[in-house]
Design an enzyme around this catalytic site. Sequence first.
Site, short mmCIF file in Angstrom:
data_model
loop_
_atom_site.label_atom_id
_atom_site.label_comp_id
_atom_site.label_asym_id
_atom_site.label_seq_id
_atom_site.Cartn_x
_atom_site.Cartn_y
_atom_site.Cartn_z
N SER A 2 0.59 -1.08 0.23
CA SER A 2 0.00 -0.01 0.23
C SER A 2 1.03 0.72 0.15
CB SER A 2 -0.92 0.26 1.30
OG SER A 2 -1.43 1.07 0.79
N HIS A 30 -2.47 -1.19 -4.35
CA HIS A 30 -4.24 -0.70 -4.83
C HIS A 30 -4.33 0.30 -4.69
CE1 HIS A 30 -3.94 -2.06 0.09
NE2 HIS A 30 -4.27 -0.83 0.22
#
Length: 217
Positions: free
Chosen positions: A119, A144
Amino acid sequence: MQRFTDFYASMHGGASVTPTGLGYIPMVIEQSGRGERAYDIYSRLLRERLIFLVGPVNDNTANLIVAQLLFLESENPDKDISLYINSPGGSVYAGMAIYDTMQFVKPDVSTLCTGLAASMGAFLLAAGKKGKRFTLPNSRIMIHQPSGGAQGQASDIQIQAREILDLRERLNRILAENTGQPVERIAVDTERDNFMSAEDAVSYGLVDKVLASRSEG
């Protein structure tokens, strides 16, 4: 005997530069003509221009890393800074504070993934100086889209939805610039959790090289 804990604590108003939530922190004791000096291991490594992003990205983490980047720039604006990352990600806002400071300071910031960069951790890994972004062989990198929970009245939810969509667009655009991938592909590849091996991360452009030993850096 003169003894100090947290060599650079004074630049944080007396707070340690040690990442939080790590349990027992080893101490390093050095002998000098003035006696002994004891440092926590992270403060000692800061003297070597090594900064650690360990654990979640949050406001506290960001404040410490930003302060260390600015301090090392003031110490020597022409010498590289190394940022070691082992993080599952966290706050986009806190991560952007670190990202902007990495671009703001004069020294090149080299990044190295040790374990996991997911992330916002992966976003910051890719934000290092191109040619100086590394990962260890068995590290994992995951990208993501940003996530968040919205609650409240319909108008409040609408405001939060617009904000997260704007953040997604901004993050995708920056990630595209740092990886060389088309922003359209970034949008598709970040739709869900996208895990990569060290070699896959090199192919994707998130890092530049896999390091199996220090001599390869």
